[in-house]
Scaffold this active site. Structure first.
Site: not given
Length: 357
Positions: A115, A179, A227, A238, A259
């Site tokens: 966790r 990027e 977001e 994207h 990417h």
């Protein structure tokens, strides 16, 4: 370079990295230290990193296969099992030494094992330095669908040591550059203009640009960590870029794209859509397209490629209520969110991308 505090973590640069790392380890009673690498960083980066680690705590290295195709839940299961087999517990520390696959997957593994255990990102590629390791997004792909499974969780530390960039091939540097170009387009014309003669920049210039790029992303993430609004601007290019990346990854007749290579195409397509739907200046669109062409060349598309690429866009994480939502630009530094785009315009955008040498 001054360290940057971002949400619950701190980003350190260059000479400050390892002092901060060793201070952090001494200040916490970690039971074990695990270092996650892929086959590339095991060979090229681990030998540089280990001598800089000052601790008597037991250290174990966990290696995964390199490449986006291994950014899967199956790889996570292997790492979770290894952590368990090596007596990892909730006071363990996971150090992710690698590019975006390692930092994304490692962050997700750490955030879910027992966790949640502490983790530190040490990005070794340009892409992970300016994007993947910063901002708290962790996760894995679902088949070839990008980043469908994951959580937002901040690393205790991010250590950006640009000496690792000397191990990279040119195409990996170009991937990260995409990027940084995106950060300029969504935030600052002054920052964007620094890339018009990128080949003339030296390593010190690059360090400064990386630092500025991290500041741009940090400012966005600080304002919108989950977001809900502004952070969507980081997805410029994207929506189509990820669909193109997934399509090329899954199609045996295509050469897979990195990417940044796919996102570079996505940004050119998004700029054409911005011109048509958000009045982005047409002369700037042509200038920016020419710059991308100079850095990335041109990828060939067949008519038969378009339907599956468009179909893949339905998996984009910005979508809601069955709508495909684009981030477009009204001008450099002025984004427009949640834009609906007709399929015919997308086809015209591909035509625009393919025009010219």
């Amino acid at each position: 370079m001054e360290s940057i505090t971002a949400n619950n973590g701190v980003i350190h640069f260059q000479e400050a990295c390892y002092t901060a790392l060793n201070t952090h380890i001494k200040a916490h009673n970690f039971s074990k230290i695990f270092i996650l690498v892929d086959s590339n960083t095991h060979d090229h980066c681990l030998s540089r990193f280990l001598p800089l680690l000052e601790t008597t705590i037991s250290i174990e290295v966990i290696e995964i296969e390199a490449g986006e195709i291994h950014k899967t839940i199956e790889t996570c299961v292997g790492v979770w099992q290894t952590l368990s087999d090596l007596d990892g517990d909730r006071k363990s520390l996971l150090i992710n030494l690698g590019g975006g696959v390692v930092t994304d997957l490692g962050g997700f593994v750490a955030s879910t094992f027992k966790r949640g255990i502490a983790y530190i990102n040490i990005p070794t590629t340009l892409l992970s330095m300016v994007d993947a390791s910063v901002g708290g997004k962790t996760g894995v792909d679902l088949g070839t669908l990008k980043n469908q499974i994951g959580v937002i969780s901040t690393a205790d530390l991010v250590l950006i040591d640009t000496n690792y960039l000397s191990t990279l091939p040119k195409n990996e540097m170009r991937s990260g550059l995409a990027e940084m170009l995106k950060h300029g387009l969504i935030s600052s014309e002054a920052y964007w203009n620094k890339f018009t003669n990128f080949s003339e920049l030296n390593l010190e210039d690059l360090d400064t640009l990386i630092y500025e790029s991290v500041l741009i992303k940090k400012a966005v993430v600080d304002e919108d960590p989950f977001e809900n609004g502004l952070r969507k601007t980081l997805n410029f290019g994207h929506t189509l870029g990820h669909a193109i990346e997934s399509y090329f990854l899954s199609n045996p007749n295509k050469v897979s794209l990195l990417h940044g290579e796919a996102i570079a195409i996505g940004m050119v397509l998004a700029l054409y859509l911005s011109q048509e739907l958000a009045n982005f200046p047409a002369n700037k669109v042509l200038e920016i397209k020419q710059l991308f062409r100079r850095y990335y060349g041109k990828v060939t598309f067949e008519t038969s490629d378009y339907p599956p690429i468009i179909d893949l866009m339905k998996y984009d994480k910005k979508n809601s209520h069955g709508n495909i939502n684009f981030v477009l630009l009204e001008d450099i530094g002025k984004a427009k969110l949640d834009c609906a785009v007709d399929e015919s315009l997308i086809l015209n955008a591909f035509k625009f991308y393919l025009e010219g040498e």
